[in-house]
Design a protein around this motif. Structure first.
Motif, PDB file in Angstrom:
ATOM      1  N   ILE A   3      35.347 -75.145-101.447  1.00 15.89           N
ATOM      2  CA  ILE A   3      34.032 -75.480-100.594  1.00 15.89           C
ATOM      3  C   ILE A   3      34.290 -76.585-100.227  1.00 15.89           C
ATOM      4  CG2 ILE A   3      31.513 -75.259-100.372  1.00 15.89           C
ATOM      5  CD1 ILE A   3      33.015 -72.473-101.238  1.00 15.89           C
ATOM      6  N   TYR A   4      34.500 -76.904 -98.770  1.00 19.18           N
ATOM      7  CA  TYR A   4      34.813 -78.119 -98.218  1.00 19.18           C
ATOM      8  C   TYR A   4      33.283 -78.503 -97.372  1.00 19.18           C
ATOM      9  CZ  TYR A   4      39.859 -77.606 -98.756  1.00 19.18           C
ATOM     10  OH  TYR A   4      41.114 -77.563 -99.553  1.00 19.18           O
ATOM     11  N   LYS A   5      32.828 -79.700 -98.227  1.00 22.27           N
ATOM     12  CA  LYS A   5      31.615 -80.115 -97.671  1.00 22.27           C
ATOM     13  C   LYS A   5      32.029 -81.468 -96.753  1.00 22.27           C
ATOM     14  CE  LYS A   5      29.198 -78.753-101.754  1.00 22.27           C
ATOM     15  NZ  LYS A   5      28.286 -79.041-102.902  1.00 22.27           N
ATOM     16  N   VAL A   6      31.462 -81.112 -95.521  1.00 23.10           N
ATOM     17  CA  VAL A   6      31.488 -82.359 -94.466  1.00 23.10           C
ATOM     18  C   VAL A   6      30.201 -82.781 -94.095  1.00 23.10           C
ATOM     19  CG1 VAL A   6      32.571 -82.769 -92.099  1.00 23.10           C
ATOM     20  CG2 VAL A   6      33.467 -80.995 -93.665  1.00 23.10           C
ATOM     21  N   GLN A   7      29.670 -83.976 -94.081  1.00 21.54           N
ATOM     22  CA  GLN A   7      28.615 -84.482 -93.746  1.00 21.54           C
ATOM     23  C   GLN A   7      28.619 -85.748 -92.976  1.00 21.54           C
ATOM     24  OE1 GLN A   7      26.294 -87.030 -96.611  1.00 21.54           O
ATOM     25  NE2 GLN A   7      24.462 -85.554 -96.770  1.00 21.54           N
ATOM     26  N   LEU A  21      31.511 -92.701 -91.620  1.00 23.32           N
ATOM     27  CA  LEU A  21      30.883 -92.041 -90.655  1.00 23.32           C
ATOM     28  C   LEU A  21      30.795 -90.474 -91.009  1.00 23.32           C
ATOM     29  CD1 LEU A  21      32.151 -93.370 -87.391  1.00 23.32           C
ATOM     30  CD2 LEU A  21      30.138 -94.006 -88.495  1.00 23.32           C
ATOM     31  N   VAL A  22      31.718 -90.078 -91.717  1.00 23.03           N
ATOM     32  CA  VAL A  22      31.916 -88.659 -92.424  1.00 23.03           C
ATOM     33  C   VAL A  22      31.979 -88.692 -93.962  1.00 23.03           C
ATOM     34  CG1 VAL A  22      32.909 -86.490 -91.929  1.00 23.03           C
ATOM     35  CG2 VAL A  22      32.665 -87.842 -90.291  1.00 23.03           C
ATOM     36  N   ASN A  23      31.063 -88.026 -94.409  1.00 26.18           N
ATOM     37  CA  ASN A  23      31.469 -87.688 -95.831  1.00 26.18           C
ATOM     38  C   ASN A  23      32.054 -86.538 -96.233  1.00 26.18           C
ATOM     39  OD1 ASN A  23      30.096 -90.231 -96.554  1.00 26.18           O
ATOM     40  ND2 ASN A  23      28.220 -89.431 -96.672  1.00 26.18           N
ATOM     41  N   PHE A  24      32.857 -86.349 -97.133  1.00 28.35           N
ATOM     42  CA  PHE A  24      33.345 -85.249 -97.461  1.00 28.35           C
ATOM     43  C   PHE A  24      33.799 -84.857 -98.949  1.00 28.35           C
ATOM     44  CE2 PHE A  24      37.797 -86.193 -98.035  1.00 28.35           C
ATOM     45  CZ  PHE A  24      37.628 -87.511 -97.053  1.00 28.35           C
ATOM     46  N   SER A  25      33.979 -83.391 -99.368  1.00 31.47           N
ATOM     47  CA  SER A  25      34.294 -83.095-100.589  1.00 31.47           C
ATOM     48  C   SER A  25      34.932 -81.775-100.664  1.00 31.47           C
ATOM     49  CB  SER A  25      33.009 -83.299-101.698  1.00 31.47           C
ATOM     50  OG  SER A  25      32.132 -82.334-101.499  1.00 31.47           O
ATOM     51  N   ASN A  26      35.753 -81.458-101.528  1.00 27.17           N
ATOM     52  CA  ASN A  26      36.297 -80.278-101.878  1.00 27.17           C
ATOM     53  C   ASN A  26      35.864 -79.656-103.491  1.00 27.17           C
ATOM     54  OD1 ASN A  26      37.827 -77.924-102.407  1.00 27.17           O
ATOM     55  ND2 ASN A  26      39.770 -79.056-102.657  1.00 27.17           N
ATOM     56  N   GLN A  27      34.893 -78.906-103.494  1.00 28.53           N
ATOM     57  CA  GLN A  27      34.570 -78.236-104.719  1.00 28.53           C
ATOM     58  C   GLN A  27      34.940 -76.920-104.783  1.00 28.53           C
ATOM     59  OE1 GLN A  27      30.397 -79.444-104.973  1.00 28.53           O
ATOM     60  NE2 GLN A  27      30.810 -81.590-105.531  1.00 28.53           N
ATOM     61  N   ASN A  28      35.971 -76.599-105.428  1.00 28.37           N
ATOM     62  CA  ASN A  28      36.530 -75.245-105.635  1.00 28.37           C
ATOM     63  C   ASN A  28      36.610 -74.450-104.508  1.00 28.37           C
ATOM     64  OD1 ASN A  28      36.565 -75.341-108.597  1.00 28.37           O
ATOM     65  ND2 ASN A  28      34.427 -75.258-108.559  1.00 28.37           N
ATOM     66  N   THR A  47      16.045 -79.022-103.889  1.00 27.00           N
ATOM     67  CA  THR A  47      17.564 -78.958-104.791  1.00 27.00           C
ATOM     68  C   THR A  47      18.525 -79.916-103.790  1.00 27.00           C
ATOM     69  OG1 THR A  47      17.081 -76.853-105.714  1.00 27.00           O
ATOM     70  CG2 THR A  47      19.518 -77.699-105.778  1.00 27.00           C
ATOM     71  N   ARG A  48      19.244 -80.825-104.409  1.00 25.70           N
ATOM     72  CA  ARG A  48      20.194 -81.725-103.810  1.00 25.70           C
ATOM     73  C   ARG A  48      21.417 -81.201-104.277  1.00 25.70           C
ATOM     74  NH1 ARG A  48      18.826 -83.833 -99.298  1.00 25.70           N
ATOM     75  NH2 ARG A  48      16.794 -84.765 -99.349  1.00 25.70           N
ATOM     76  N   LEU A  49      22.388 -80.823-103.175  1.00 25.75           N
ATOM     77  CA  LEU A  49      23.762 -80.523-103.328  1.00 25.75           C
ATOM     78  C   LEU A  49      24.382 -81.755-103.858  1.00 25.75           C
ATOM     79  CD1 LEU A  49      24.671 -78.347-100.274  1.00 25.75           C
ATOM     80  CD2 LEU A  49      23.921 -77.835-102.677  1.00 25.75           C
ATOM     81  N   SER A  50      25.481 -81.772-104.677  1.00 22.04           N
ATOM     82  CA  SER A  50      25.962 -82.836-105.170  1.00 22.04           C
ATOM     83  C   SER A  50      27.230 -82.992-104.196  1.00 22.04           C
ATOM     84  CB  SER A  50      26.492 -82.802-106.686  1.00 22.04           C
ATOM     85  OG  SER A  50      27.603 -83.910-107.075  1.00 22.04           O
ATOM     86  N   TYR A  51      27.731 -84.258-103.596  1.00 21.34           N
ATOM     87  CA  TYR A  51      28.590 -84.614-102.785  1.00 21.34           C
ATOM     88  C   TYR A  51      29.606 -85.626-103.620  1.00 21.34           C
ATOM     89  CZ  TYR A  51      26.154 -82.448 -98.991  1.00 21.34           C
ATOM     90  OH  TYR A  51      25.410 -81.459 -98.183  1.00 21.34           O
TER      91      TYR A  51
END
Length: 288
Positions: A42-46, A33-40, A3-7
């Motif tokens: 949940i802050y995703k930092v890649q 250099l850094v991917n990020f998102s905010n989904q409800n 499964t791949r998380l959606s960024y």
């Protein structure tokens, strides 16, 4: 990966606008250099520099600082997911090109002070930081992992502080590692530069869960979802006290814990949780 998380990713220069423009799901942006998102909340930092093995260059460290400064102030933030692009390397540590004598001592000082500033932001983060590790976490990359609250690793992951092999003792990574695992194992890692496996890291307490690589995304998502379902004020209250009590005498910690629990019971979410247990239903937290 099964499964791949959606960024949905954003640029650092738009970080303030990005995080506060929506309390639900962020709109796609671009970053180097850094991917990020905010989904409800949940802050995703890649980490997203596979060409440099996700090296923690000063530029990447600055981007991470910008993100965590905003996360730490965001009232809607519930959890941080820290991951990396690619499956072979989580992070190989500092960019060694910045540490040679071709760069001045002042730049060397800047590299480590910038990293320490990031560590302070991680320490001050009021919500759980979950790391997803699939591959090598070395030197400052291992330090970054050690600073997270929960670490979900694949069986492919390894952890090391190999600076000694290059004549540079991993002093700052050792600060985080030696506070996460027994000193005997920390000494082994720091003095030999040899890596430990994910299973060894699990036994030592450096990671929380180890799963096959094909299950890593799913396992991480289950951890994130479990955190997301909890009361936000209770989670923040709990993390703050958990870390603060470690600096106290044990009896002082117990007494302060009494006060915290009594105060916790005054929250509407706590009473809702207790009521839902009696009524045999899921709680409906209002986050207040």
């Amino acid at each position: 990966m099964a499964t791949r998380l959606s960024y949905a990713f954003g640029s650092i220069k738009n970080v303030q606008k990005f995080f506060f423009s929506s309390l639900a799901t962020s709109q796609p942006e671009s970053s180097n250099l850094v991917n990020f998102s905010n989904q409800n909340g949940i802050y995703k930092v890649q980490l997203n520099s596979p060409r440099t093995r996700n090296a923690l260059s000063t530029e990447m460290l600055n981007e991470l600082q910008s993100i965590f400064k905003v996360v730490n102030e965001a009232k809607v933030a519930r959890c941080v997911l820290l991951s990396s692009s690619g499956s072979k390397v989580f992070s190989a540590g500092h960019n060694l090109k910045e540490l040679t004598n071709e760069t001045p001592k002042t730049h060397h000082e800047l590299v480590f002070s910038t990293c320490t500033s990031l560590m302070k932001l991680l320490i001050d983060c009021p919500i759980p930081i979950v790391a997803q590790v699939d591959g090598i976490a070395a030197a400052a990359g291992c330090q970054l992992v050690a600073m997270c609250d929960i670490v979900v690793a694949s069986t492919n992951a390894t952890f090391s502080t190999p600076g000694i092999n290059l004549g540079l003792f991993c002093s700052t990574p050792g600060v985080a590692v030696a506070r996460s695992i027994p000193m005997k194992l920390a000494s082994y890692m720091l003095y030999t530069g040899l890596p430990i496996s994910a299973e060894e890291a699990l036994k030592a307490g450096l990671v929380s869960r180890v799963v096959p690589a094909e299950n890593l995304e799913l396992e991480t998502q289950q951890v994130i979802e479990s955190i997301r379902m909890k009361s936000l004020p209770v989670m923040r209250l709990g993390k703050h006290f958990l870390h603060r009590q470690l600096k106290m005498d044990i009896m002082e910690a117990f007494k302060e814990g009494e006060n915290i629990m009594v105060g916790n019971l005054q929250l509407k979410d706590a009473q809702e949780g207790l009521k839902s247990f009696v009524e045999k239903r899921k709680p409906k937290y209002q986050d207040n």
